[in-house]
Design an enzyme around this catalytic site. Structure first.
Site, PDB file in Angstrom:
ATOM      1  N   GLU A 120       0.981  -1.218   0.115  1.00  0.00           N
ATOM      2  CA  GLU A 120       0.029   0.043   0.174  1.00  0.00           C
ATOM      3  C   GLU A 120       0.949   1.152  -0.009  1.00  0.00           C
ATOM      4  OE1 GLU A 120      -2.630  -0.201   3.137  1.00  0.00           O
ATOM      5  OE2 GLU A 120      -3.766  -1.873   2.265  1.00  0.00           O
ATOM      6  N   GLU A 265      -5.888  -7.994   0.264  1.00  0.00           N
ATOM      7  CA  GLU A 265      -6.536  -8.215   1.633  1.00  0.00           C
ATOM      8  C   GLU A 265      -8.003  -7.979   1.344  1.00  0.00           C
ATOM      9  OE1 GLU A 265      -4.432  -5.682   4.292  1.00  0.00           O
ATOM     10  OE2 GLU A 265      -2.454  -6.047   3.370  1.00  0.00           O
TER      11      GLU A 265
END
Ligand SMILES: *[C@@H]1O[C@H](CO)[C@@H](O)[C@H](O)[C@H]1NC(C)=O
Ligand SMILES: *[C@@H]1O[C@H](CO)[C@@H](O)[C@H](O)[C@H]1NC(C)=O
Ligand SMILES: *[C@@H]1O[C@H](CO)[C@@H](O)[C@H](O)[C@H]1NC(C)=O
Length: 490
Positions: A120, A265
């Site tokens: 991220e 995720e």
């Protein structure tokens, strides 16, 4: 003997057949825990529960070795902190690939399919710290993979947070890349696409719910009764689909309508917040797993993505900056025990980890004769919770309803277990604390007073060298006897 072999083959084929039906389920294996489960136990836990894909946040050698010849496909991560040096030179990337991919593939039989370059990295909270280095790092890792002869089998991708795209209209069809990184995103997706690599995206309905007090709770789940969001002829009844299709729209608008997507995720925490409890987590996963098992896509993309659940187990050493729930994302507790029953799609409940060794059955609690108004207590509690995990004690959490005395006991015990019940760790709190052999949580099973994993014992059994070979031989002897028994039963 030939007869026996035939049966053995049939026997194993039937086991294999059962495995294959639950393929397509992935999970994240995070290791930010004070007492992580031993890697071999984690790998078994994944196998018995039908996970055939795993995502690691870095190439932890113990985890990688345990995954060798396990039949589990691996996405191995590179921490953000390494992006700058990987971006600076192809040599660094070649070293990384050689040590962390080639070695484990060829020497240890680890089935590495993807390298996750960074984690991220474009999160707004990083304030552009990694925006310059991510694409060059990805390019160098990809080049290194090709040079190592792995260009076809191992793909480099970048797990991105869902905030790399947005919608100006409030509808999925209005999706586009975030304005401040639009050019970068186009270059990055173009590079992935040219290399036949997927785009990896993390999607969290729980965080959508957290972020907006007006968010309709039902819309976070898959079986919700939320009034649908109408987008042209499409009716969206859950935020996961809407969010995913916002990405699909963003990709289409920029000329990438067919790049494969991986959900890196997705999950729901079970503690540490009024919206994080076993009931809600179970409800979320129940809906998600139904989708996965039915191979369901979204209105804008019928091909279902590969999905990695976040996460396999709780991690009590994670930063709680985002919230106390951060340490409770596991489908399993930190020790591989069950939080809630869940059908993973093969008609069976989750199966708990086997072979976990614990510290002694004893707890550190507030002494019965200690005064709850003792002026030292607040400072002692603060001390305990600075070093140990007190995230279950907050408002709306599993132990949030404890009275002041039990609350103190819980915090003392967390500290005592965190430091392996070492001599002096309960005495830390002076006359306020005492060790007991009676489970202080006996009356309320929803609030657990943990006993930690005995990592010392596990280190002894899982030392590298001769012992692992020994275990293998013993294992195959057991398998042989089971097989003989099987024949006798026929
Ligand atoms: C391999 O990965 C590990 C874990 O992230 C890291 O510590 C190590 O530096 C890497 N090796 C190289 C040569 O970069
Ligand atoms: C799953 O577990 C729950 C609760 O422990 C139990 O009630 C249920 O019967 C189990 N289901 C199966 C299929 O084993
Ligand atoms: C329970 O313990 C926590 C952590 O030390 C503390 O912040 C909180 O005030 C305590 N609550 C009660 C009811 O004593």
């Amino acid at each position: 003997m030939g007869f026996h072999y035939m049966f053995m083959t049939l026997f194993f084929i039937s086991i294999l057949g059962r495995r294959l039906r639950v393929d397509g389920l992935g999970c994240n294996w995070g290791t930010r825990a004070t007492h992580p489960l031993p890697p071999n136990i984690v790998v078994n836990l994944m196998k018995v529960n039908g996970f055939d894909k795993v995502k690691l946040f870095e190439a932890d050698p113990w985890a990688m070795q345990a995954l060798g010849r396990s039949g589990i496909q691996v996405m191995v991560g590179i921490p953000n902190e390494m992006l700058a040096s990987l971006a600076s030179s192809v040599r660094v990337a070649e070293e990384w690939v050689s040590q962390n991919v080639s070695y484990f593939l060829s020497q240890k039989g680890v089935d590495i399919r993807y390298v996750a370059v960074g984690n991220e990295p474009f999160l707004k909270t990083y304030q552009n710290k990694f925006t310059q280095v991510t694409l060059p790092a990805l390019q160098n890792v990809q080049a290194a993979l090709i040079k190592a002869g792995l260009g076809r089998d191992v793909k480099a991708t970048v797990p991105l947070n869902a905030d790399v795209y947005e919608t100006g209209t409030g509808l999925p069809s209005g999706g586009n890349f975030r304005a401040d990184i639009h050019t970068l995103m186009v270059s990055l997706v173009k590079f992935l696409s040219q290399n036949g690599a997927p785009l990896t995206i993390n999607i969290y309905p729980f965080l959508s719910l957290q972020a907006d007090p007006h968010f309709p709770v039902e819309y976070a789940f898959f079986d919700g009764s939320a009034s649908p969001l109408l987008d042209g002829s499409i009716a969206y009844t859950n935020v996961f689909e809407a969010n995913y299709d916002t990405l699909v729209s963003a990709l289409e608008k920029n000329g990438f309508s067919s790049i494969p997507i991986i959900v890196g995720e997705v999950g729901w925490p079970s503690d540490g917040d009024p919206n994080a409890n076993p009931q809600m987590a179970r409800r979320f996963y129940h809906g998600l797993l139904n989708r996965i098992n039915q191979g369901q896509g979204t209105p804008k993309r019928s091909t279902p993505p590969d999905i990695y659940l976040f996460a396999l187990t709780d991690e009590d050493a994670k930063s709680i900056d985002p919230g106390n729930f951060e340490r409770h994302w596991g489908i399993f507790n930190f020790d591989g025990t069950i939080k809630y029953p869940l059908d993973l799609g093969n008609g069976r409940n989750l199966t708990a980890a086997k072979g976990v060794r614990y510290l002694a059955r004893q707890w550190c609690i507030m002494a019965p004769d200690a005064n709850i108004l003792d002026p030292n207590l607040p400072e002692k509690l603060n001390f305990a919770c600075t070093y140990a995990d007190c995230t279950s004690l907050g408002f709306g959490s599993s132990c949030g309803g404890l009275d002041a005395r039990s609350n103190a006991s819980h915090a003392f015990n967390a500290y005592y277990q965190r430091f392996n019940q070492q001599k002096g760790s309960c005495e830390q709190f002076g006359s306020l604390s005492v060790v007991t052999k009676i489970d202080p949580g006996i009356r309320d099973p929803s609030c657990r007073y943990e006993i930690m994993i005995d990592t010392g014992k596990h280190e002894l059994v899982s030392n590298p060298g001769t012992s692992s070979g020994h275990v293998m031989i013993r294992g195959s002897v057991v398998a042989w006897w089971l097989f003989m028994l099987f024949l006798v039963c026929l």
